[in-house]
Write an enzyme that holds these catalytic residues in place. Structure first.
Site, short mmCIF file in Angstrom:
data_model
loop_
_atom_site.label_atom_id
_atom_site.label_comp_id
_atom_site.label_asym_id
_atom_site.label_seq_id
_atom_site.Cartn_x
_atom_site.Cartn_y
_atom_site.Cartn_z
N ASP A 85 -47.98 -17.42 15.36
CA ASP A 85 -47.93 -19.15 15.46
C ASP A 85 -46.63 -19.54 15.15
O ASP A 85 -46.11 -20.61 15.84
CB ASP A 85 -49.13 -19.74 14.55
CG ASP A 85 -50.50 -19.54 14.92
OD1 ASP A 85 -50.80 -19.84 16.18
OD2 ASP A 85 -51.27 -19.15 14.11
N LYS A 95 -49.94 -16.89 11.09
CA LYS A 95 -50.81 -16.68 11.82
C LYS A 95 -52.34 -17.32 11.62
O LYS A 95 -52.46 -17.75 10.28
CB LYS A 95 -51.22 -15.15 12.00
CG LYS A 95 -50.17 -14.34 12.68
CD LYS A 95 -50.19 -12.92 12.77
CE LYS A 95 -51.56 -12.52 13.11
NZ LYS A 95 -51.82 -12.89 14.64
N GLY A 98 -56.01 -19.31 15.69
CA GLY A 98 -57.27 -19.33 16.34
C GLY A 98 -58.37 -18.80 15.36
O GLY A 98 -59.73 -18.61 15.78
N GLU A 104 -57.38 -10.12 11.39
CA GLU A 104 -55.87 -9.59 11.64
C GLU A 104 -55.02 -9.05 10.71
O GLU A 104 -54.36 -8.21 10.99
CB GLU A 104 -55.33 -10.88 12.40
CG GLU A 104 -55.88 -11.46 13.48
CD GLU A 104 -55.17 -12.85 14.06
OE1 GLU A 104 -55.35 -13.21 15.05
OE2 GLU A 104 -54.94 -13.55 13.14
N LYS A 122 -42.19 -19.93 19.33
CA LYS A 122 -42.88 -19.53 18.27
C LYS A 122 -41.59 -19.07 17.22
O LYS A 122 -41.82 -19.04 15.77
CB LYS A 122 -43.79 -18.33 18.42
CG LYS A 122 -44.94 -18.50 19.42
CD LYS A 122 -45.88 -19.48 18.84
CE LYS A 122 -46.82 -19.80 19.98
NZ LYS A 122 -48.23 -18.96 19.93
C1 5RP Z 1 -55.40 -16.25 16.02
C2 5RP Z 1 -54.05 -16.00 15.80
C3 5RP Z 1 -53.13 -15.82 16.98
O1 5RP Z 1 -52.46 -14.72 17.29
C4 5RP Z 1 -52.02 -17.19 17.10
O2 5RP Z 1 -52.68 -18.37 16.81
C5 5RP Z 1 -51.22 -17.07 18.41
O3 5RP Z 1 -51.75 -17.63 19.45
P1 5RP Z 1 -51.62 -17.82 20.56
O4 5RP Z 1 -51.06 -16.51 21.22
O5 5RP Z 1 -52.67 -18.54 21.57
O6 5RP Z 1 -50.54 -18.84 20.69
O7 5RP Z 1 -53.47 -15.81 14.60
O8 5RP Z 1 -56.00 -16.00 14.64
#
Ligand code: 5RP
Length: 230
Positions: A85, A95, A98, A104, A122
């Site tokens: 993120d 992170k 999502g 993760e 990012k």
């Molecule tokens: C999910 C995460 C994602 O990897 C992070 O939010 C990035 O998401 P995106 O690729 O949709 O921008 O940590 O838990």
């Protein structure tokens, strides 16, 4: 047609995957492109096994015919590739946008090589602007929430469909609105000592390199090249 930087990053990172590897597959919109590419490579003969970081990724991988293995059945993971993120030049990252941060982190901690993939938005000077997700236990979550408030972290319980967001692990997420620049070590120490917080979206210096999608294609940086600004 606009350039899809997430796709560029995801597909480039797939080139690191070789025959025989155990691969950690990330979660999110960037990781989706990676998984799509890996599915294509598997159809073309690549032999790997993968550990998924979420139910969503597991479903996508299954659909694409990627062999999955339970995280409990692997000694280590050769390479883990996941989205992010926010990340600074010291590779301190946030992170969990999502909600998959706990799995993760387990997958990344088992991996010999960790790659974060992203579009160039990012990359930030200092992390803290993106709300820091923390996974908290449902039991006593209001008490935990008050503790996070008392720390001055402006927590907001994550919601979904008019109810609280529930992670794949059956827990809740509080998003901490801390602001940049965040004192990451101080925050880590305080969150580690907050009862009820199970895991955080702080991924501090956990990756070996990053693959960034830009208008000019994919750029790959390791800890040295990003500091040098090459
Ligand atoms: C999910 C995460 C994602 O990897 C992070 O939010 C990035 O998401 P995106 O690729 O949709 O921008 O940590 O838990």
């Amino acid at each position: 047609m606009s350039i899809n930087k997430k796709k560029i990053a995801g597909e480039k990172a797939a080139e690191f995957i070789k025959d025989g590897m155990t691969v950690g597959l990330g979660t999110g919109s960037t990781a989706k492109y990676l998984v799509e590419k890996v599915g294509e490579m598997v159809k073309n003969g690549l032999k790997i096994q993968a550990v998924a970081t979420s139910k969503a990724t597991e479903d996508q991988a299954k659909e694409l015919g990627i062999s999955l293995v339970d995280v409990n059945d692997v000694e280590c993971i050769d390479i883990a590739i996941d989205g992010v993120d926010e990340i600074d030049r010291d590779f301190n990252a946030t992170k969990g946008g999502g909600g998959a941060l706990f799995r993760e982190k387990i997958v990344a901690s088992l991996a010999n090589k960790v790659i974060w993939i992203m579009d160039d938005s990012k990359l930030v000077e200092s992390i803290g602007e993106f709300p820091l997700p923390v996974e908290i236990l449902p039991y006593g979550y209001k008490v935990t929430f008050k503790r996070l408030e008392a720390l001055g972290y402006n927590p907001v319980m994550r919601l979904k469909n008019d109810g609280l967001f529930v992670t794949d692990n059956g827990n809740y997420i509080a998003d901490l609105h801390i602001g940049a620049p965040a004192d990451v070590d101080d925050i880590k120490q305080k969150l580690d000592n907050t009862v009820g917080v199970l895991e955080t979206g702080q991924f501090l210096k956990m990756c070996d390199c990053i693959v960034v999608g830009t208008c000019d294609g994919a750029r790959i940086y390791d800890a040295v090249s990003i500091i040098a600004g090459c």
